[in-house]
Design a protein around this motif. Structure first.
Motif, PDB file in Angstrom:
ATOM      1  N   LYS A 195       0.817  -1.210   0.000  1.00 29.48           N
ATOM      2  CA  LYS A 195       0.000   0.000   0.000  1.00 29.48           C
ATOM      3  C   LYS A 195       0.853   1.264   0.000  1.00 29.48           C
ATOM      4  O   LYS A 195       2.065   1.214   0.245  1.00 29.48           O
ATOM      5  N   LEU A 196       0.188   2.368  -0.228  1.00 33.59           N
ATOM      6  CA  LEU A 196       0.778   3.683   0.002  1.00 33.59           C
ATOM      7  C   LEU A 196       0.474   3.980   1.465  1.00 33.59           C
ATOM      8  O   LEU A 196      -0.660   4.270   1.839  1.00 33.59           O
ATOM      9  N   ALA A 197       1.495   3.851   2.315  1.00 37.50           N
ATOM     10  CA  ALA A 197       1.296   3.945   3.759  1.00 37.50           C
ATOM     11  C   ALA A 197       1.136   5.387   4.233  1.00 37.50           C
ATOM     12  O   ALA A 197       0.491   5.651   5.240  1.00 37.50           O
ATOM     13  N   PHE A 198       1.738   6.343   3.502  1.00 36.70           N
ATOM     14  CA  PHE A 198       1.636   7.752   3.885  1.00 36.70           C
ATOM     15  C   PHE A 198       1.936   8.596   2.658  1.00 36.70           C
ATOM     16  O   PHE A 198       2.834   8.286   1.888  1.00 36.70           O
ATOM     17  N   SER A 199       1.195   9.683   2.499  1.00 34.69           N
ATOM     18  CA  SER A 199       1.479  10.648   1.445  1.00 34.69           C
ATOM     19  C   SER A 199       0.952  11.993   1.900  1.00 34.69           C
ATOM     20  O   SER A 199      -0.221  12.121   2.249  1.00 34.69           O
ATOM     21  N   GLY A 200       1.855  12.990   1.934  1.00 33.82           N
ATOM     22  CA  GLY A 200       1.405  14.307   2.329  1.00 33.82           C
ATOM     23  C   GLY A 200       2.549  15.241   2.651  1.00 33.82           C
ATOM     24  O   GLY A 200       3.719  14.875   2.555  1.00 33.82           O
ATOM     25  N   GLU A 201       2.183  16.460   3.029  1.00 33.41           N
ATOM     26  CA  GLU A 201       3.156  17.485   3.406  1.00 33.41           C
ATOM     27  C   GLU A 201       3.520  17.287   4.873  1.00 33.41           C
ATOM     28  O   GLU A 201       2.637  17.096   5.716  1.00 33.41           O
ATOM     29  N   VAL A 202       4.814  17.325   5.163  1.00 30.49           N
ATOM     30  CA  VAL A 202       5.303  17.078   6.519  1.00 30.49           C
ATOM     31  C   VAL A 202       6.353  18.119   6.895  1.00 30.49           C
ATOM     32  O   VAL A 202       6.927  18.781   6.032  1.00 30.49           O
ATOM     33  N   ASP A 203       6.620  18.233   8.204  1.00 27.23           N
ATOM     34  CA  ASP A 203       7.663  19.128   8.706  1.00 27.23           C
ATOM     35  C   ASP A 203       9.017  18.426   8.746  1.00 27.23           C
ATOM     36  O   ASP A 203      10.045  19.024   8.440  1.00 27.23           O
ATOM     37  N   GLN A 204       9.004  17.144   9.155  1.00 27.75           N
ATOM     38  CA  GLN A 204      10.256  16.404   9.336  1.00 27.75           C
ATOM     39  C   GLN A 204       9.959  14.915   9.299  1.00 27.75           C
ATOM     40  O   GLN A 204       8.889  14.475   9.717  1.00 27.75           O
ATOM     41  N   VAL A 205      10.949  14.140   8.821  1.00 28.94           N
ATOM     42  CA  VAL A 205      10.870  12.681   8.884  1.00 28.94           C
ATOM     43  C   VAL A 205      12.209  12.180   9.412  1.00 28.94           C
ATOM     44  O   VAL A 205      13.263  12.555   8.905  1.00 28.94           O
ATOM     45  N   ASP A 206      12.156  11.363  10.467  1.00 27.91           N
ATOM     46  CA  ASP A 206      13.351  10.741  11.033  1.00 27.91           C
ATOM     47  C   ASP A 206      13.374   9.291  10.576  1.00 27.91           C
ATOM     48  O   ASP A 206      12.409   8.548  10.802  1.00 27.91           O
ATOM     49  N   ILE A 207      14.490   8.896   9.944  1.00 28.88           N
ATOM     50  CA  ILE A 207      14.589   7.614   9.264  1.00 28.88           C
ATOM     51  C   ILE A 207      15.668   6.745   9.918  1.00 28.88           C
ATOM     52  O   ILE A 207      16.781   7.218  10.158  1.00 28.88           O
ATOM     53  N   PRO A 208      15.351   5.452  10.150  1.00 27.82           N
ATOM     54  CA  PRO A 208      16.383   4.540  10.634  1.00 27.82           C
ATOM     55  C   PRO A 208      17.253   4.100   9.453  1.00 27.82           C
ATOM     56  O   PRO A 208      16.910   3.174   8.725  1.00 27.82           O
ATOM     57  N   GLY A 209      18.353   4.782   9.241  1.00 30.51           N
ATOM     58  CA  GLY A 209      19.232   4.481   8.114  1.00 30.51           C
ATOM     59  C   GLY A 209      20.195   3.350   8.429  1.00 30.51           C
ATOM     60  O   GLY A 209      20.592   3.164   9.579  1.00 30.51           O
ATOM     61  N   ALA A 210      20.576   2.603   7.404  1.00 28.92           N
ATOM     62  CA  ALA A 210      21.529   1.513   7.587  1.00 28.92           C
ATOM     63  C   ALA A 210      22.883   2.029   8.060  1.00 28.92           C
ATOM     64  O   ALA A 210      23.594   1.354   8.792  1.00 28.92           O
ATOM     65  N   GLU A 211      23.227   3.264   7.679  1.00 28.22           N
ATOM     66  CA  GLU A 211      24.504   3.866   8.083  1.00 28.22           C
ATOM     67  C   GLU A 211      24.333   4.784   9.301  1.00 28.22           C
ATOM     68  O   GLU A 211      25.253   5.510   9.661  1.00 28.22           O
ATOM     69  N   GLY A 212      23.135   4.768   9.886  1.00 29.17           N
ATOM     70  CA  GLY A 212      22.831   5.618  11.035  1.00 29.17           C
ATOM     71  C   GLY A 212      21.526   6.354  10.800  1.00 29.17           C
ATOM     72  O   GLY A 212      21.152   6.626   9.664  1.00 29.17           O
ATOM     73  N   ASP A 213      20.831   6.655  11.867  1.00 25.51           N
ATOM     74  CA  ASP A 213      19.559   7.372  11.765  1.00 25.51           C
ATOM     75  C   ASP A 213      19.801   8.788  11.272  1.00 25.51           C
ATOM     76  O   ASP A 213      20.833   9.389  11.576  1.00 25.51           O
ATOM     77  N   PHE A 214      18.840   9.329  10.499  1.00 27.91           N
ATOM     78  CA  PHE A 214      18.974  10.698  10.024  1.00 27.91           C
ATOM     79  C   PHE A 214      17.603  11.328   9.868  1.00 27.91           C
ATOM     80  O   PHE A 214      16.603  10.642   9.685  1.00 27.91           O
ATOM     81  N   GLY A 215      17.582  12.656   9.988  1.00 28.08           N
ATOM     82  CA  GLY A 215      16.349  13.411   9.841  1.00 28.08           C
ATOM     83  C   GLY A 215      16.351  14.168   8.534  1.00 28.08           C
ATOM     84  O   GLY A 215      17.402  14.597   8.053  1.00 28.08           O
ATOM     85  N   VAL A 216      15.168  14.325   7.968  1.00 32.14           N
ATOM     86  CA  VAL A 216      15.012  15.074   6.721  1.00 32.14           C
ATOM     87  C   VAL A 216      14.074  16.239   6.991  1.00 32.14           C
ATOM     88  O   VAL A 216      12.983  16.061   7.533  1.00 32.14           O
TER      89      VAL A 216
END
Length: 135
Positions: free
Chosen positions: A13-34
């Motif tokens: 499914k499309l789990a989320f779609s929209g305008e956001v302020d920030q997304v914090d991602i569990p990256g393989a090389e370390g967590d990072f925020g966008v």
């Protein structure tokens, strides 16, 4: 705060779609925020909890690996699995971990290493779910 477009897509499914302020991602090389205006990047996503922030509200979504791409159009995360914490069956999740532990003895060599790594990721997610900040 400036916003940007975010799409979270899984095979189901499309789990989320929209305008956001920030997304914090569990990256393989370390967590990072966008944030809006982030430099273009492509990064592997490890199993963990992705946090979407919009208007001061935080939505937490479990992702089990995938790929994140930041471009001038925004952020797209292609996740192997994406499950909102609201949708998660915690009992089933705990049972999955127990099954993974039981199945470790069926693996050896590099397969065992991969199974242990995946189990560690699941246990890390479970630990985050049980942490006080998640309630």
């Amino acid at each position: 705060m400036a916003t940007f477009h975010f799409d979270l897509v899984s095979p189901e499914k499309l789990a989320f779609s929209g305008e956001v302020d920030q997304v914090d991602i569990p990256g393989a090389e370390g967590d990072f925020g966008v944030l809006a205006g982030h430099a273009p990047v492509v990064a592997a996503v490890r199993p963990g909890i992705l946090t979407v922030t919009t208007g001061g509200r935080h939505e937490k979504i479990i992702v089990l690996g995938g790929l994140a791409e930041v471009s001038e159009k925004g952020l797209t995360v292609l996740a192997d699995v994406a499950t909102s914490l609201d949708e998660l069956d915690r009992v089933q999740f705990a049972e999955t971990i127990a099954e993974m532990e039981e199945n470790l003895k069926e693996h050896e060599g590099s397969e065992l290493d991969q199974a242990i790594e995946r189990l560690d990721h699941f246990k890390s997610i479970q630990h985050q779910l049980n942490a006080t900040a998640m309630h």
